[in-house]
Design a protein around this motif. Structure first.
Motif, mmCIF file in Angstrom:
data_model
loop_
_atom_site.group_PDB
_atom_site.id
_atom_site.type_symbol
_atom_site.label_atom_id
_atom_site.label_comp_id
_atom_site.label_asym_id
_atom_site.label_seq_id
_atom_site.Cartn_x
_atom_site.Cartn_y
_atom_site.Cartn_z
ATOM 1 N N LEU A 197 0.853 -1.302 -0.146
ATOM 2 C CA LEU A 197 0.021 -0.061 -0.031
ATOM 3 C C LEU A 197 0.807 1.191 0.061
ATOM 4 O O LEU A 197 0.618 2.506 -0.693
ATOM 5 N N CYS A 198 1.843 1.217 0.663
ATOM 6 C CA CYS A 198 2.798 2.228 0.805
ATOM 7 C C CYS A 198 3.251 2.785 -0.663
ATOM 8 O O CYS A 198 3.902 3.886 -0.900
ATOM 9 N N ASP A 199 3.199 1.807 -1.848
ATOM 10 C CA ASP A 199 3.983 2.144 -2.896
ATOM 11 C C ASP A 199 2.945 3.031 -3.796
ATOM 12 O O ASP A 199 3.441 3.478 -4.862
ATOM 13 N N PRO A 223 2.065 15.049 -8.768
ATOM 14 C CA PRO A 223 1.713 16.336 -8.436
ATOM 15 C C PRO A 223 1.095 16.964 -9.735
ATOM 16 O O PRO A 223 0.440 18.040 -9.532
ATOM 17 N N LYS A 224 1.284 16.510 -10.749
ATOM 18 C CA LYS A 224 0.731 16.787 -12.424
ATOM 19 C C LYS A 224 -0.757 16.415 -12.193
ATOM 20 O O LYS A 224 -1.517 17.251 -12.966
ATOM 21 N N VAL A 225 -1.250 15.637 -11.558
ATOM 22 C CA VAL A 225 -2.546 15.266 -11.504
ATOM 23 C C VAL A 225 -3.189 15.221 -10.101
ATOM 24 O O VAL A 225 -3.438 13.966 -9.631
ATOM 25 N N ALA A 226 -3.433 16.011 -9.720
ATOM 26 C CA ALA A 226 -3.949 16.124 -8.235
ATOM 27 C C ALA A 226 -5.189 15.579 -7.733
ATOM 28 O O ALA A 226 -5.711 15.016 -6.554
ATOM 29 N N ASP A 227 -6.034 15.425 -9.073
ATOM 30 C CA ASP A 227 -7.516 14.752 -8.988
ATOM 31 C C ASP A 227 -7.294 13.447 -8.337
ATOM 32 O O ASP A 227 -8.133 12.703 -7.920
ATOM 33 N N TYR A 228 -6.239 12.779 -8.727
ATOM 34 C CA TYR A 228 -6.104 11.294 -8.389
ATOM 35 C C TYR A 228 -5.764 11.106 -6.964
ATOM 36 O O TYR A 228 -5.480 10.008 -6.474
ATOM 37 N N GLY A 229 -5.547 12.140 -6.115
ATOM 38 C CA GLY A 229 -5.127 12.137 -4.717
ATOM 39 C C GLY A 229 -3.934 11.109 -4.506
ATOM 40 O O GLY A 229 -2.768 11.415 -5.415
ATOM 41 N N ARG A 230 -3.760 10.418 -3.798
ATOM 42 C CA ARG A 230 -2.543 9.498 -3.399
ATOM 43 C C ARG A 230 -2.545 8.314 -4.433
ATOM 44 O O ARG A 230 -1.736 7.458 -4.315
ATOM 45 N N PHE A 231 -3.489 8.239 -5.380
ATOM 46 C CA PHE A 231 -3.213 7.223 -6.297
ATOM 47 C C PHE A 231 -2.768 7.450 -7.611
ATOM 48 O O PHE A 231 -3.249 6.997 -8.647
ATOM 49 N N GLY A 232 -2.088 8.624 -7.842
ATOM 50 C CA GLY A 232 -1.583 9.134 -8.976
ATOM 51 C C GLY A 232 -0.361 8.515 -9.616
ATOM 52 O O GLY A 232 0.126 8.613 -10.894
ATOM 53 N N LYS A 255 12.719 -4.968 -12.760
ATOM 54 C CA LYS A 255 13.757 -5.988 -13.064
ATOM 55 C C LYS A 255 15.065 -5.256 -13.013
ATOM 56 O O LYS A 255 15.432 -4.309 -13.342
ATOM 57 N N ALA A 256 16.112 -6.119 -12.571
ATOM 58 C CA ALA A 256 17.337 -5.881 -12.316
ATOM 59 C C ALA A 256 18.245 -6.069 -13.747
ATOM 60 O O ALA A 256 17.887 -6.781 -14.492
ATOM 61 N N SER A 257 19.250 -5.047 -13.829
ATOM 62 C CA SER A 257 20.188 -5.077 -14.955
ATOM 63 C C SER A 257 21.050 -6.726 -14.535
ATOM 64 O O SER A 257 21.128 -7.011 -13.332
ATOM 65 N N LYS A 258 21.760 -7.208 -15.457
ATOM 66 C CA LYS A 258 22.397 -8.356 -15.529
ATOM 67 C C LYS A 258 23.380 -8.203 -14.176
ATOM 68 O O LYS A 258 24.287 -7.252 -14.149
ATOM 69 N N GLY A 259 23.240 -8.766 -13.044
ATOM 70 C CA GLY A 259 24.251 -8.696 -12.014
ATOM 71 C C GLY A 259 24.083 -7.846 -10.873
ATOM 72 O O GLY A 259 24.494 -7.378 -9.930
ATOM 73 N N GLY A 260 23.025 -6.947 -11.284
ATOM 74 C CA GLY A 260 22.745 -5.736 -10.252
ATOM 75 C C GLY A 260 21.452 -6.034 -9.363
ATOM 76 O O GLY A 260 20.756 -6.930 -9.532
ATOM 77 N N PRO A 261 21.380 -4.817 -8.544
ATOM 78 C CA PRO A 261 20.097 -4.956 -7.611
ATOM 79 C C PRO A 261 18.810 -4.406 -8.625
ATOM 80 O O PRO A 261 18.928 -4.042 -9.635
ATOM 81 N N PRO A 262 17.718 -4.996 -7.782
ATOM 82 C CA PRO A 262 16.378 -4.414 -8.625
ATOM 83 C C PRO A 262 16.236 -3.096 -8.694
ATOM 84 O O PRO A 262 16.823 -2.136 -7.997
ATOM 85 N N LYS A 263 15.838 -2.634 -10.125
ATOM 86 C CA LYS A 263 15.649 -1.353 -10.212
ATOM 87 C C LYS A 263 14.516 -0.676 -9.759
ATOM 88 O O LYS A 263 13.251 -1.381 -9.839
ATOM 89 N N ARG A 264 14.506 0.579 -9.411
ATOM 90 C CA ARG A 264 13.255 1.066 -8.809
ATOM 91 C C ARG A 264 12.610 2.256 -9.829
ATOM 92 O O ARG A 264 13.224 2.746 -10.611
ATOM 93 N N ARG A 265 11.255 2.388 -10.046
ATOM 94 C CA ARG A 265 10.779 3.295 -11.029
ATOM 95 C C ARG A 265 9.330 3.815 -10.400
ATOM 96 O O ARG A 265 8.874 2.875 -9.552
ATOM 97 N N ASN A 266 8.816 4.824 -10.903
ATOM 98 C CA ASN A 266 7.769 5.196 -10.749
ATOM 99 C C ASN A 266 6.795 4.983 -11.840
ATOM 100 O O ASN A 266 7.209 5.486 -13.136
ATOM 101 N N VAL A 267 5.519 4.532 -11.854
ATOM 102 C CA VAL A 267 4.755 4.524 -13.055
ATOM 103 C C VAL A 267 3.492 5.007 -12.900
ATOM 104 O O VAL A 267 2.651 5.170 -11.951
ATOM 105 N N LEU A 268 3.294 6.332 -13.626
ATOM 106 C CA LEU A 268 2.174 7.297 -13.532
ATOM 107 C C LEU A 268 0.770 6.529 -13.699
ATOM 108 O O LEU A 268 0.647 5.819 -14.657
ATOM 109 N N THR A 269 -0.172 7.052 -13.234
ATOM 110 C CA THR A 269 -1.594 6.599 -13.624
ATOM 111 C C THR A 269 -2.135 7.404 -14.697
ATOM 112 O O THR A 269 -1.928 8.545 -14.661
ATOM 113 N N VAL A 270 -2.651 6.844 -15.549
ATOM 114 C CA VAL A 270 -3.175 7.499 -16.660
ATOM 115 C C VAL A 270 -4.691 7.327 -16.811
ATOM 116 O O VAL A 270 -5.043 6.277 -16.330
ATOM 117 N N PRO A 271 -5.483 8.198 -17.463
ATOM 118 C CA PRO A 271 -6.887 7.946 -17.620
ATOM 119 C C PRO A 271 -7.146 6.841 -18.583
ATOM 120 O O PRO A 271 -6.384 6.774 -19.494
#
Length: 175
Positions: free
Chosen positions: A135-137, A142-151, A159-175
């Protein structure tokens, strides 16, 4: 080597292994042969002493499957149409209602599965990324305030690069 791969091709008539499967077998065997033929490990000299022969590399660039294109999937595979996706979601929701109507256990698990299915589709997540969500994810966009905390969804176990740690990323909510 030829006999092994010939057996692999003919083991299931009409269904030979995919090109990438054969290449993975070849790469694994090539790495093993690199190990046993490397003089730093002493295998060639030990084999020469015991058997009168030393191991040799059998797989080279000219006798193995090459990686020539970016996508090697089957041409028959295609993405689902919007109607097929809607049918899939309706079936998942229908399963929840069916379990509730029968007054059986499992409706909460079916509802969870339906929500995970929709989340995976909406954010384009991989299986492992979806397993690592919490849930904390759920984040603000900030560009779509109407979505509240679910933006946006913060993927911590990407997915990690070969031999590396898992990559982190933000995926935006789209209508």
């Amino acid at each position: 080597m030829e006999a092994f791969f010939d057996d692999l091709r003919t083991r299931r008539p009409g269904r030979p292994p995919a090109v990438f499967t054969a290449r993975n077998y070849q790469n694994d065997l090539r790495l093993f042969f690199d190990y046993i033929t490397d003089t730093r490990y002493g295998w060639p000299s030990t084999c020469n002493e015991r058997f009168g022969r030393a191991p040799v590399q059998l797989l080279h660039e000219w006798n193995t499957v090459t990686h020539t294109s970016e996508y090697e999937g089957s041409a028959e595979r295609r993405p689902l149409t919007y109607d097929e996706v809607q049918t899939l979601f309706d079936a998942a929701d229908g399963r929840v209602e069916e379990i509730r109507a029968r007054r059986r256990k499992g409706s909460l698990a079916a509802l969870r599965d339906a929500m995970v299915l929709k989340t995976v589709y909406a954010f384009g997540l991989r299986r492992q990324e979806a397993c690592g969500l919490d849930l904390c994810d759920l984040r603000r966009n900030p560009k779509v305030a109407d979505y509240g905390r679910f933006g946006a969804v913060f993927v911590r176990h990407g997915k990690a690069s070969k031999g590396g740690p898992p990559k982190r990323r933000n995926v935006l909510t789209v209508p």
